[in-house]
Design an enzyme around this catalytic site. Structure first.
Site, PDB file in Angstrom:
ATOM      1  N   ALA A 165       0.840  -1.298   0.121  1.00 54.89           N
ATOM      2  CA  ALA A 165      -0.035  -0.240  -0.025  1.00 54.89           C
ATOM      3  C   ALA A 165       0.859   1.207  -0.124  1.00 54.89           C
ATOM      4  O   ALA A 165       1.828   1.172   0.378  1.00 54.89           O
ATOM      5  CB  ALA A 165      -0.765  -0.072   1.339  1.00 54.89           C
TER       6      ALA A 165
ATOM      7  N   THR B 122      -8.152   0.169   6.259  1.00 54.06           N
ATOM      8  CA  THR B 122      -7.679   1.221   7.148  1.00 54.06           C
ATOM      9  C   THR B 122      -8.835   1.948   8.044  1.00 54.06           C
ATOM     10  O   THR B 122     -10.227   2.119   7.111  1.00 54.06           O
ATOM     11  CB  THR B 122      -6.790   2.228   6.711  1.00 54.06           C
ATOM     12  OG1 THR B 122      -6.590   3.182   7.570  1.00 54.06           O
ATOM     13  CG2 THR B 122      -7.509   2.879   5.568  1.00 54.06           C
TER      14      THR B 122
ATOM     15  N   TYR C 298      -5.297   9.647   1.479  1.00 52.21           N
ATOM     16  CA  TYR C 298      -4.986   8.395   1.801  1.00 52.21           C
ATOM     17  C   TYR C 298      -6.382   7.476   2.059  1.00 52.21           C
ATOM     18  O   TYR C 298      -6.549   6.402   1.519  1.00 52.21           O
ATOM     19  CB  TYR C 298      -4.020   8.283   3.101  1.00 52.21           C
ATOM     20  CG  TYR C 298      -4.101   6.887   3.482  1.00 52.21           C
ATOM     21  CD1 TYR C 298      -3.235   5.967   2.953  1.00 52.21           C
ATOM     22  CD2 TYR C 298      -4.532   6.651   4.916  1.00 52.21           C
ATOM     23  CE1 TYR C 298      -3.003   4.597   3.499  1.00 52.21           C
ATOM     24  CE2 TYR C 298      -4.487   5.391   5.311  1.00 52.21           C
ATOM     25  CZ  TYR C 298      -3.604   4.302   4.635  1.00 52.21           C
ATOM     26  OH  TYR C 298      -3.460   3.237   5.134  1.00 52.21           O
TER      27      TYR C 298
ATOM     28  N   TRP D  78      -3.775   1.775  13.399  1.00 52.48           N
ATOM     29  CA  TRP D  78      -2.482   2.053  14.094  1.00 52.48           C
ATOM     30  C   TRP D  78      -1.657   0.840  14.426  1.00 52.48           C
ATOM     31  O   TRP D  78      -1.204   0.241  15.342  1.00 52.48           O
ATOM     32  CB  TRP D  78      -3.121   2.324  15.741  1.00 52.48           C
ATOM     33  CG  TRP D  78      -4.044   3.649  15.812  1.00 52.48           C
ATOM     34  CD1 TRP D  78      -4.585   4.248  14.954  1.00 52.48           C
ATOM     35  CD2 TRP D  78      -4.205   4.320  17.070  1.00 52.48           C
ATOM     36  NE1 TRP D  78      -5.363   5.311  15.590  1.00 52.48           N
ATOM     37  CE2 TRP D  78      -5.111   5.312  16.750  1.00 52.48           C
ATOM     38  CE3 TRP D  78      -3.661   4.350  18.360  1.00 52.48           C
ATOM     39  CZ2 TRP D  78      -5.096   6.443  17.650  1.00 52.48           C
ATOM     40  CZ3 TRP D  78      -3.833   5.194  19.228  1.00 52.48           C
ATOM     41  CH2 TRP D  78      -4.684   6.073  18.924  1.00 52.48           C
TER      42      TRP D  78
END
Length: 295
Positions: free
Chosen positions: A69, A110, A134, A159
């Site tokens: 990524a 994410t 992002y 995280w």
């Protein structure tokens, strides 16, 4: 089984090389064709998504796992095309190649697909609203994977940290050795997630007898702030002799530490769906930190 692993040199990719090895042959790929230990591997250039179909066709894997990524959150704000090429276009190409050949596809996403304005842990079906490039690129990648129509697993996490790569844990351990005082943001909440947990749960899902498919949230249980995470890191590091003393950690606000990209203020993900699939609870985030530092 043969696993084609994209992004084998990243935080999660390194751990996947370890966890997948017990299940079969791992074919690692990196952009440069080189692994962190200097060994050679297949090249997978996400800046040239059109080249990825040939890779899948040549390797003919049992499963494709995409741990690659574009993760430079702030840089992405000014590098939009590269972020979308790596995080949306390339996963879409891979997912379609897998769908055409009946190959399961595993992809990671994410907490940044959410805006962080929630008041309870985000569920998989909650409305998405990324704050920056992002997050928008990762959401576009999710959508491309789903639209490919093949069997897929999307694991959203948050995280991420571990023993490899650039992450908050390694930064704190580095700066903690030579500073008496640190300022760390205390008004962003989330769940620190070991890369090793992501890799191990991925293997656990692949081992299940039933064909797992869909989107799942993958983090440990519980939540903290970056400030709380930093204090926990130093407490554990001192207790284990990794640091001789803990620096003082001052709590600051997001406004005190401006960044190019806006971060979600609340990033906790609801892991109930995944726990039901696994048939067991996930560990608390503090347990994960202890395991990483103990390893």
């Amino acid at each position: 089984m043969t696993f084609l692993l994209l992004g084998a040199n990243g935080q999660v990719g390194n751990e996947l090389r370890r966890s997948l090895a017990a299940m079969g042959e791992v074919v690692p790929t990196t952009r440069s064709g080189q692994l962190p230990d200097g060994g050679r591997c297949e090249i997978a250039d996400f800046d040239r998504p059109d080249t990825l179909v040939e890779l899948v066709e040549r390797i003919q894997p049992t499963v494709v796992i995409n741990a690659a990524a574009y993760t430079a959150v702030d840089k992405a704000e000014d590098d939009i095309e590269a972020a979308f090429r790596a995080n949306a276009e390339a996963p879409g190409v891979l997912a379609r190649a897998c769908a055409d050949r009946g190959i399961p596809f595993v992809h990671y996403s994410t907490d940044y697909v959410f805006d962080g304005q929630g008041t309870r842990p985000y569920r998989e079906d909650d409305a998405t609203s990324p704050l920056g490039v992002y997050g928008a690129s990762k959401l576009a990648g999710e959508e491309a994977v789903r639209e490919a129509g093949g069997r897929h697993v999307i694991l959203r996490t948050a995280w991420v940290y571990g023993q490899y790569g650039h992450n908050f844990l390694r930064t704190m351990l580095r700066v903690g050795t030579d500073r008496d005082e640190l300022r760390v943001v205390a008004d962003q909440s989330g769940t620190p997630t070991p890369a090793s947990l992501i890799a191990d749960v991925t293997v656990e899902l692949l081992r299940q007898q039933t064909e797992v498919s869909g989107t799942f949230h993958l983090t440990p249980r519980g939540e903290t702030s970056w400030h709380g995470f930093a204090e926990a890191i130093f407490d554990e590091a001192v207790a284990r002799g990794l640091l001789t003393r803990a620096p003082r950690v001052l709590a600051i606000t997001t406004a005190d530490y401006p960044t190019r990209a806006k971060r979600p203020s609340y990033s906790r993900l609801d892991v109930g769906k995944l726990e039901q699939q696994l048939g067991r609870p996930l560990p608390d985030w503090r347990t994960g930190l202890q395991q990483v530092l103990g390893g």
